[in-house]
Design a protein around this motif. Structure first.
Motif, PDB file in Angstrom:
ATOM      1  N   LEU A 269       0.773  -1.718  -0.079  1.00 50.31           N
ATOM      2  CA  LEU A 269       0.294   0.048  -0.074  1.00 50.31           C
ATOM      3  C   LEU A 269       0.749   1.236   0.005  1.00 50.31           C
ATOM      4  N   TYR A 270       1.473   1.754  -0.944  1.00 46.90           N
ATOM      5  CA  TYR A 270       1.762   2.899  -1.408  1.00 46.90           C
ATOM      6  C   TYR A 270       0.878   4.015  -1.000  1.00 46.90           C
ATOM      7  N   LEU A 271       0.299   4.378   0.131  1.00 47.88           N
ATOM      8  CA  LEU A 271      -1.011   5.639   0.320  1.00 47.88           C
ATOM      9  C   LEU A 271      -0.500   6.548   2.340  1.00 47.88           C
ATOM     10  N   LEU A 276      -3.423   4.607   4.994  1.00 46.04           N
ATOM     11  CA  LEU A 276      -2.945   3.031   5.234  1.00 46.04           C
ATOM     12  C   LEU A 276      -3.184   2.254   6.462  1.00 46.04           C
ATOM     13  N   VAL A 277      -3.021   3.737   7.509  1.00 49.44           N
ATOM     14  CA  VAL A 277      -3.458   2.234   8.802  1.00 49.44           C
ATOM     15  C   VAL A 277      -5.274   2.310   8.205  1.00 49.44           C
ATOM     16  N   ALA A 278      -5.900   2.327   7.606  1.00 47.14           N
ATOM     17  CA  ALA A 278      -7.360   2.429   7.445  1.00 47.14           C
ATOM     18  C   ALA A 278      -7.290   0.953   7.337  1.00 47.14           C
ATOM     19  N   TYR A 279      -6.824   0.769   6.954  1.00 47.76           N
ATOM     20  CA  TYR A 279      -5.873  -1.165   6.496  1.00 47.76           C
ATOM     21  C   TYR A 279      -5.820  -1.676   7.336  1.00 47.76           C
ATOM     22  N   TYR A 280      -5.806  -2.016   8.604  1.00 55.78           N
ATOM     23  CA  TYR A 280      -5.479  -2.723   9.437  1.00 55.78           C
ATOM     24  C   TYR A 280      -7.047  -2.969   9.955  1.00 55.78           C
ATOM     25  N   GLY A 281      -7.830  -1.489   9.305  1.00 56.35           N
ATOM     26  CA  GLY A 281      -9.045  -2.502   9.731  1.00 56.35           C
ATOM     27  C   GLY A 281      -9.659  -2.448  10.958  1.00 56.35           C
ATOM     28  N   LEU A 282      -9.877  -1.600  11.797  1.00 58.78           N
ATOM     29  CA  LEU A 282     -10.430  -0.726  12.932  1.00 58.78           C
ATOM     30  C   LEU A 282     -12.122  -1.000  12.790  1.00 58.78           C
ATOM     31  N   ASN A 283     -13.042  -1.907  13.524  1.00 59.46           N
ATOM     32  CA  ASN A 283     -14.572  -2.385  13.007  1.00 59.46           C
ATOM     33  C   ASN A 283     -15.201  -1.832  14.415  1.00 59.46           C
ATOM     34  N   ALA A 284     -15.794  -0.614  14.304  1.00 55.30           N
ATOM     35  CA  ALA A 284     -16.495  -0.826  15.349  1.00 55.30           C
ATOM     36  C   ALA A 284     -17.050  -0.612  16.747  1.00 55.30           C
ATOM     37  N   GLN A 285     -16.709  -2.369  16.212  1.00 59.02           N
ATOM     38  CA  GLN A 285     -16.188  -3.146  17.801  1.00 59.02           C
ATOM     39  C   GLN A 285     -14.973  -3.158  18.558  1.00 59.02           C
ATOM     40  N   GLY A 290      -8.737  -6.364   9.153  1.00 55.20           N
ATOM     41  CA  GLY A 290      -8.159  -6.024   8.226  1.00 55.20           C
ATOM     42  C   GLY A 290      -6.852  -7.076   7.789  1.00 55.20           C
ATOM     43  N   VAL A 291      -5.879  -5.941   7.301  1.00 56.96           N
ATOM     44  CA  VAL A 291      -4.685  -7.014   7.363  1.00 56.96           C
ATOM     45  C   VAL A 291      -4.101  -7.184   8.114  1.00 56.96           C
ATOM     46  N   GLN A 292      -3.241  -7.936   8.513  1.00 59.35           N
ATOM     47  CA  GLN A 292      -2.500  -7.253  10.008  1.00 59.35           C
ATOM     48  C   GLN A 292      -1.298  -6.410   9.500  1.00 59.35           C
ATOM     49  N   LEU A 293      -0.068  -6.674   8.195  1.00 57.63           N
ATOM     50  CA  LEU A 293       0.860  -5.503   8.450  1.00 57.63           C
ATOM     51  C   LEU A 293       0.466  -4.838   7.094  1.00 57.63           C
ATOM     52  N   PRO A 294      -0.454  -3.700   7.245  1.00 64.03           N
ATOM     53  CA  PRO A 294       0.031  -2.485   5.795  1.00 64.03           C
ATOM     54  C   PRO A 294       1.275  -2.363   5.987  1.00 64.03           C
ATOM     55  N   PHE A 295       1.968  -2.590   4.788  1.00 68.77           N
ATOM     56  CA  PHE A 295       3.373  -2.291   4.689  1.00 68.77           C
ATOM     57  C   PHE A 295       3.394  -0.759   5.013  1.00 68.77           C
ATOM     58  N   ASN A 296       5.171  -0.215   5.457  1.00 65.53           N
ATOM     59  CA  ASN A 296       5.094   0.341   5.678  1.00 65.53           C
ATOM     60  C   ASN A 296       6.357   1.512   4.892  1.00 65.53           C
ATOM     61  N   PHE A 297       6.404   1.674   4.513  1.00 64.86           N
ATOM     62  CA  PHE A 297       7.328   2.482   3.096  1.00 64.86           C
ATOM     63  C   PHE A 297       7.808   3.557   2.924  1.00 64.86           C
ATOM     64  N   GLN A 298       7.773   4.331   4.112  1.00 64.57           N
ATOM     65  CA  GLN A 298       7.819   5.941   4.561  1.00 64.57           C
ATOM     66  C   GLN A 298       9.330   5.791   4.435  1.00 64.57           C
ATOM     67  N   LEU A 299      10.326   4.699   4.964  1.00 67.70           N
ATOM     68  CA  LEU A 299      11.624   5.225   4.697  1.00 67.70           C
ATOM     69  C   LEU A 299      12.241   4.826   3.973  1.00 67.70           C
ATOM     70  N   ILE A 300      11.294   4.456   2.430  1.00 68.94           N
ATOM     71  CA  ILE A 300      12.163   4.601   0.879  1.00 68.94           C
ATOM     72  C   ILE A 300      12.101   5.580   0.535  1.00 68.94           C
ATOM     73  N   GLY A 301      10.940   7.015   0.350  1.00 71.64           N
ATOM     74  CA  GLY A 301      11.030   7.655   0.289  1.00 71.64           C
ATOM     75  C   GLY A 301      11.443   9.162   1.545  1.00 71.64           C
ATOM     76  N   ALA A 302      12.062   8.624   2.057  1.00 76.53           N
ATOM     77  CA  ALA A 302      12.462   9.213   3.117  1.00 76.53           C
ATOM     78  C   ALA A 302      13.809  10.357   3.602  1.00 76.53           C
TER      79      ALA A 302
END
Length: 547
Positions: A269-271, A276-285, A290-302
């Motif tokens: 997820l390049y978002l 990006l964190v929405a893909y953890y899928g936190l529901n109303a309860q 969602g996916v356990q690890l939405p890839f965090n690519f921030q260090l690649i472009g930092a």
């Protein structure tokens, strides 16, 4: 140990199979080659191996154009060979993660062959077909990631089909429940064979706008930039309808989880961070579905500056939903290698950063020996990204060159001709040579991984940001009654460390500088590009100090 420990607190190692190890002399890496090199991963200390696509494919995009989701391409081996790899990896304590490519198939996949045969075919709606625009052109202004329109005209049926990448990679219609059911059965096929999870390719793009509206102009576009950036991908990426599908994928893998080991989903997820964190899928309860690890690519472009990285780490930590597991990535098969981006000395600092931040680190093959991008002459270019958009510098061949194992012919990768040329330094920069050198990059990775595994503060502890001046990134890792301090000098000058940050009787547990080790006598001054992990000389096992 919980069922989630291996992916929450372990280390993932990415293998690009074409380039890891060739076992039969055809110049292309394969499954038996990976199996032959598992001991390297064990000695490195990683917990899981993620393998890029090995499915049958015409190789228009080197395996991401799949003609059969439930088999192995003969270039890479057989299903029996895959089963043997899974079995041996598990026997050595390694988990195995497979690439899952849900957005598209090859044009040669039987599903698409049927779909394009006639408008009335039962699989017509398995793909995205549209009538031409009034002028006879593409239905809208969507662009392919690989250049040109995201639509190709089919002469047989008189309609356009959508493809987010090459025209040989038609997009599946994920709004069709039959498509979703078929792809979930693909996941189950591999889960039954023992895979421990999936890395999901281009997850955010699998659903497109139902009205097929034009994308709006990008207000930040500057003339002369890549034309792909002219439009904002509002209507063909990250639509709200993706999230329920992600939850369905999660339920599929959860069918195969048990009290001993859970299966994992990792999303490419390049978002922007809030999306990006929405893909953890936190529901109303308050449940993460969602996916356990939405890839965090921030260090690649930092920007490689202490203040910038400090800010992105703090923002990321603050944005994570309750209970979410963080993760960090330095490089992959689509981005320039870290040693080429920041230089060899700073690549050592990057290794310490990656392996001491809170969350699951992902290593890219070869980074552990400091491999760099390899210039590929125009007549040797393989990557369709570069061929379709020449002169843009988008080619991914430079970071996909063969793994450098030894000073033997072809770096020990193959007895044949490598599919891509080797780096010029392969005779000296290789696993065998660095295994004998205690000051090598490989030795540093092994020390850092061993320290991480031994210290709960590092592999499961909390994160505390510290202040140490403009050029030094400082933070503490705290866990099970112990506290470690990590200090990373991003500057070009020596940097004194404030005494208040150091514990009583400070002890260097790890350093990027081979000359530094043991107790700190007096003031601590970091060399340019140096990083250290500090504990307490009197702490248990001389590893870390009491909190």
């Amino acid at each position: 140990m919980s069922a989630d420990d291996w992916w929450k607190h372990g280390i993932v190692y990415q293998v690009y199979p074409r380039s890891f190890q060739d076992s039969n002399g055809d110049g292309i890496g394969d499954l038996d080659g990976i199996r032959a090199r598992l001991n390297h991963l064990v000695s490195l200390g990683v917990d899981a191996v993620w393998i890029s696509p090995v499915y049958p494919s015409p190789m228009a995009d080197f395996g991401y154009d799949i003609s059969d989701f439930c088999d192995i391409d003969p270039r890479f081996g057989t299903l029996e060979g895959f089963d043997a790899l899974v079995q041996e990896a598990h026997a050595k304590g390694l988990k195995l993660i497979l690439d899952f490519v849900p957005n598209h198939t090859s044009e040669r996949h039987p599903w698409f062959v049927h779909s394009r045969s006639a408008r009335s075919d039962a699989k017509r709606d398995w793909y995205i077909w549209r009538d031409p625009a009034p002028d006879g052109g593409p239905p809208n202004n969507w662009l392919s990631n690989f250049g040109g329109p995201a639509w190709s005209f089919d002469e047989v049926t008189g309609q356009y089909y959508a493809h987010s990448f090459l025209k040989e990679q038609p997009d599946l219609n994920w709004r069709n429940p039959e498509v979703r059911a078929a792809m979930y059965e693909v996941m189950r096929f591999w889960l039954r064979r023992g895979v421990d999870g999936f890395r999901i390719d281009v997850l955010s793009q699998i659903v497109k706008d139902a009205q097929f509206r034009d994308n709006p102009l990008n207000p930040d576009y500057v003339e002369g930039q890549d034309t792909f950036l002219r439009w904002t991908m509002l209507h063909n990426t990250d639509l709200p309808e993706v999230q329920p599908i992600v939850a369905e994928m999660r339920r599929v893998v959860d069918e195969f989880s048990d009290a001993h080991s859970s299966r994992v989903l990792i999303g490419e997820l390049y978002l922007p961070l809030p999306r990006l964190v929405a893909y953890y899928g936190l529901n109303a309860q308050g449940v993460l579905e969602g996916v356990q690890l939405p890839f965090n690519f921030q260090l690649i472009g930092a920007d490689w500056q202490a203040a910038h990285i400090d800010r992105l780490v703090r923002d990321y930590e603050a944005a994570l939903p309750a209970g979410a597991a963080p993760n960090w990535v330095l490089g992959n098969h689509d981005r320039a290698r870290i040693a080429s981006r920041v230089g060899p000395r700073m690549a050592r600092l990057a290794a310490m950063l990656l392996l001491t931040l809170r969350g699951t680190p992902t290593l890219y093959y070869g980074d552990e020996i400091g491999m760099t991008d390899v210039p590929i002459p125009a007549d040797e270019v393989q990557d369709p990204f570069e061929k379709n958009r020449p002169g843009m510098g988008l080619g991914r061949d430079p970071e996909r060159t063969p793994m450098q194992w030894s000073a033997d012919a072809n770096a020990g990768f193959t007895t044949g001709r490598p599919w891509l040329r080797l780096a010029s330094d392969w005779r000296t920069c290789n696993v065998e040579a660095q295994s004998r050198d205690p000051d090598s990059m490989l030795a540093l990775y092994r020390r850092l991984i061993a320290l991480r595994r031994a210290c709960p503060a590092l592999h499961r502890g909390s994160y505390e940001a510290l202040e140490a001046g403009n050029d030094v990134l400082a933070y503490a890792r705290i866990g099970e009654g112990r506290r470690l301090v990590v200090l990373l000098n991003f500057g070009a000058a020596a940097a004194p460390v404030p005494q208040a940050l150091l514990p009583r009787r400070p002890l260097v547990l790890a350093s990027t500088d081979p000359a530094r080790a043991g107790p700190v006598d007096g003031a601590l001054v970091l060399s340019p590009g140096e990083g250290v992990v500090i504990g307490n000389e009197g702490a248990e096992e001389n590893q870390d100090p009491p909190v």
